[in-house]
Enzyme design. Structure first.
Site, PDB file in Angstrom:
ATOM      1  N   TYR A  37       0.862  -1.186   0.000  1.00 54.67           N
ATOM      2  CA  TYR A  37       0.000   0.000   0.000  1.00 54.67           C
ATOM      3  C   TYR A  37       0.898   1.235   0.000  1.00 54.67           C
ATOM      4  CZ  TYR A  37      -4.275   2.643   0.867  1.00 54.67           C
ATOM      5  OH  TYR A  37      -5.334   3.507   0.757  1.00 54.67           O
ATOM      6  N   LYS A  92     -20.498 -20.571  -8.116  1.00 54.08           N
ATOM      7  CA  LYS A  92     -19.845 -20.450  -9.419  1.00 54.08           C
ATOM      8  C   LYS A  92     -18.376 -20.074  -9.231  1.00 54.08           C
ATOM      9  CE  LYS A  92     -20.926 -20.428 -13.913  1.00 54.08           C
ATOM     10  NZ  LYS A  92     -21.819 -21.350 -14.612  1.00 54.08           N
ATOM     11  N   GLU A 134     -24.760 -14.748 -15.524  1.00 56.92           N
ATOM     12  CA  GLU A 134     -25.317 -15.969 -14.945  1.00 56.92           C
ATOM     13  C   GLU A 134     -26.766 -15.751 -14.532  1.00 56.92           C
ATOM     14  OE1 GLU A 134     -24.573 -19.992 -13.852  1.00 56.92           O
ATOM     15  OE2 GLU A 134     -23.300 -18.545 -14.861  1.00 56.92           O
TER      16      GLU A 134
END
Length: 759
Positions: A37, A92, A134
């Site tokens: 970061y 999924k 989907e």
């Protein structure tokens, strides 16, 4: 509990859900965090601002797919809404990760307006390498996918449309071949006219079927030209100029039935009305349009049947498609998933179903034979080879069609994909590639065994070795034919042929051990291990494998008696290579020497180090004990200490070795660098030498089972010629792997002989 209750418990067990985010870089120190970061992150940000393509080099974009749904057509549940669809979308993501190592963010949009969905997804393009749409209902899904494909520069794929199309398309290619019919002559009937059915019909045309031979039925019957004004524009493209009728009328004399509708609507009488050797894809879930058994029982000829269920043969499962299609598309940095890429995926799946199936896959599905036939026209979802068959085919099609922004070397790319399946595959690929560069003759002592025959086929087919099957030729050839293996194996039959010179040689070697000439003749004719050992000893073969159907000691005895140890070796030893996610460790001795002294341990160490180098691993050896560098002094701890002294005094030892040391000292860098910074090992050991056979065998098995390591071996080191003894029950892949190791051993021996001659 039933399945529903089990599923609820599975999902709510802490932590809830099925996915989490994990880091891929170190975050242990302040410097790590300053790189991850602020302030360090500014540098890659600025590079991406100058060149957006750098996002693929500096971020996870290239391996990140957005699974997007509004929950309007979820599985068999219908329009349950965005929030309720989240478990499916997480699922999924699990499949993407499990099968193709692709990361996923699931995005559930509480929106029904196609324009708003298109706008939302389009704005997320900087985040993702690809979009998987989907469970969005038809006909809206057609417009959403079409528009996003046009407006976005990353792959967009609606799996509900194309997944079933591609998988069933692969099945159709093979079913047509099995039934002896041509794709362009098939009369095909569809039950169902939703998104999946329309996409599947379109795709069959891409594969070679003729559009005019496709009849589509919806709930009102055959979609005819007369009804064209009653149906949407997507159904209209399959309206036919035929008489009106219902599904039963359409199925009469049809070659193929494709069901993407509701369960139980096809009767046995309807199946009986179809053409000879019909193809039936009843894919409604959870209940097919007709059950597998009813369809089979309806006819006396060959019925090729596929469903969406895992408890019947030929499951049309979308997981065979989308993970691997996206893998190839992402890795080629494709701008889209086009028709050429979909066809390539289907063809690759069809080809894979014709190949010999790994034992692990057969076991996963109940040990029932899996061989290209009416009941096996599609690969199984758990077949690991799908990844490195389909993804490269998709990537190649992306390059050929101009969709790719990155050129891939397909053989090298395939090897990188294999590495995703585990470190062992990556390590074995090094050895198998070496083997292919100069294949050697490998005698397979148990040549009549089915696994050995299958291994011989793979060795010959892949160019890894020239296998010699030792056994009964009639039995071997009959088994090969039953397995559908099209090859002409080299066979040596000990019971028939002129092998007197083998008996003479065995007698010569063992006559002072009490073996008579008649006994030698009997051993050559009766015991294939002695036959193979003499074959190798007399240079009629370069290497030997045995042990698949024998106990290890009885399999090892003949090659030890006949081939013996190398000139510079007094002892053989068994080594396992254990592969973890980011580490490889060689463990010795795990199979041969019961209670070695310091001299034996030092010799085992040198042999194991040489083996590690054949895998392109630079050895760092640790002599293990329950003592650290003299902390305990007794006879047991002195043995590894003596071995270290012998190795340090040996001018030929050119690798770091130290001990005696405890196992955690050997493998934990902080302990080596901290408490024992005087040790010869500057990095954790990758060659672990156990103090005796008991410790070695226990240790490697604990590492394998509890540490999650994959084990390759046992590899026999110290022999005069390459000999490897398998474990009883090893799989075909284990035989192929050890044969590859044996070939590389033989290659190294040739190189050593050449060096000796040049000196």
């Amino acid at each position: 509990m039933g399945l529903d209750d089990d599923a609820r418990e599975y999902h709510r067990e802490d932590p809830p859900g099925k996915l989490e985010i994990s880091t891929t870089k170190p975050t242990n120190t302040q410097r790590d965090l300053s790189l991850a970061y602020s302030p360090g992150v500014a540098a890659p940000c600025l590079d991406i601002a100058d060149d957006p393509e750098q996002a693929y080099n500096y971020t996870a974009k290239g391996n990140l797919v957005g699974v997007v749904s509004n929950g309007s057509a979820v599985l068999g549940l219908g329009d349950i809404g965005a929030q309720a669809s989240k478990p499916v979308m997480e699922g999924k993501g699990v499949l993407f990760k499990r099968f193709a190592d692709i990361d996923v963010f699931d995005i559930e949009l509480d929106e029904a307006d196609p324009e708003e969905i298109i706008k939302s997804v389009r704005m997320m393009e900087p985040t993702f390498g690809g979009i998987n749409l989907e469970d969005i209902k038809a006909p809206e899904c057609f417009e959403i996918e079409s528009r996003l494909r046009e407006e976005m520069d990353i792959p967009v794929f609606h799996d509900d449309q194309h997944g079933t199309a591609i998988i069933s398309g692969a099945a159709l290619v093979n079913a047509a071949d099995v039934s002896g019919k041509d794709l362009d002559e098939l009369d095909i009937v569809f039950s169902g006219a939703g998104a999946s059915a329309i996409a599947t019909a379109r795709f069959y045309v891409s594969l070679g079927a003729k559009k005019e031979n496709i009849t589509m039925c919806d709930s009102s019957g055959i979609i005819t030209k007369k009804r064209a004004d009653e149906v949407n524009e997507f159904k209209q493209q399959f309206a036919r100029d035929v008489p009106e009728g219902d599904l039963a009328d359409a199925m009469e004399d049809a070659d193929v039935f494709v069901g993407l509708s509701i369960g139980g609507i096809v009767s046995q009488k309807m199946v009986q009305s179809m053409a000879a050797d019909p193809i039936i894809f009843a894919m409604a879930n959870p209940d097919p349009e007709i059950t597998y058994q009813d369809a089979k029982d309806a006819r006396d000829d060959t019925v090729i049947m596929a469903t969406g269920r895992s408890d019947y043969p030929n499951q049309v499962n979308n997981v065979l498609g989308f993970p691997f299609i996206f893998r190839g598309a992402l890795d080629a940095r494709a701008t889209e998933i086009n028709e050429e890429m979909k066809v390539a995926a289907a063809r690759a799946l069809a080809d894979l179903a014709r190949q010999d199936v790994p034992d692990a896959v057969v076991k996963a599905y109940g040990d029932n034979p899996l061989q290209f036939s009416p009941d096996y026209i599609i690969p199984k979802p758990l077949d690991p080879r799908v990844l490195f068959e389909v993804a490269p085919a998709v990537a190649q099609a992306a390059m050929d069609s101009g969709a790719a922004r990155k050129e891939l070397n397909i053989p090298q790319y395939t090897e990188r994909l294999e590495a995703r399946l585990g470190k062992s595959r990556e390590m074995m690929r090094v050895v198998l590639n070496k083997a292919k560069s100069n294949p050697k003759r490998v005698a397979l002592a148990e040549g009549s065994d089915e696994k050995m025959i299958r291994a011989a086929y793979q060795l010959a087919e892949q160019g890894i070795a020239d296998p010699i099957l030792i056994g009964n030729p009639k039995r071997i050839l009959r088994t090969a034919e039953e397995l559908g293996l099209d090859f002409d194996p080299t066979i040596a039959n000990p019971r028939d042929g002129e092998w007197d010179h083998y008996a003479d040689r065995l007698h010569e070697l063992r006559q002072r051990k009490g073996l008579t000439r008649n006994e030698a003749e009997d051993l050559i004719r009766r015991d294939t291990n002695y036959f193979a050992s003499v074959m190798v000893e007399m240079d009629d073969a370069d290497a030997m494998l045995t042990g698949l159907t024998h106990h290890y000691p009885s399999a090892l005895r003949p090659p030890l008696q006949v081939v013996g140890t190398a000139e510079d070796a007094n002892y053989a030893a068994g080594v396992y290579m254990l592969t973890f996610k980011n580490r490889v460790i060689f463990c010795a001795d795990t199979t041969v020497n019961l209670d070695p002294d310091g001299e034996v341990l030092s010799e085992i160490t040198k042999h194991t180090a040489n083996l590690a180098r054949s895998f392109n691993v630079e050895p760092r050896a640790a002599m293990l004990s329950y003592s650290n560098f003299g902390s305990v002094d007794n006879e047991g701890t002195r043995k590894p200490r003596d071995a270290v002294k012998l190795l340090h005094d040996d001018p030929e030892v050119d690798f770091p070795v130290d001990g005696e040391m405890q196992a955690d000292t050997a493998v934990v860098e902080d302990i080596l660098e901290g408490t024992y910074d005087f040790a010869e090992l500057e990095e954790p050991a990758n060659v672990l030498i156990f103090p005796n056979l008991e410790a070695g065998n226990i240790g490697y098995k604990l590492l394998q089972r509890l540490g999650g390591a994959e084990a390759i071996g046992p590899m026999l080191v110290g022999m005069d010629k390459p000999v490897h003894v398998l474990q009883r029950g090893d799989e075909v892949k284990d035989i192929v792997n050890l044969a590859g190791v044996a070939v590389v051993d033989a290659q190294n021996e040739d190189e050593d002989d050449d060096e000796d001659e040049s000196e």
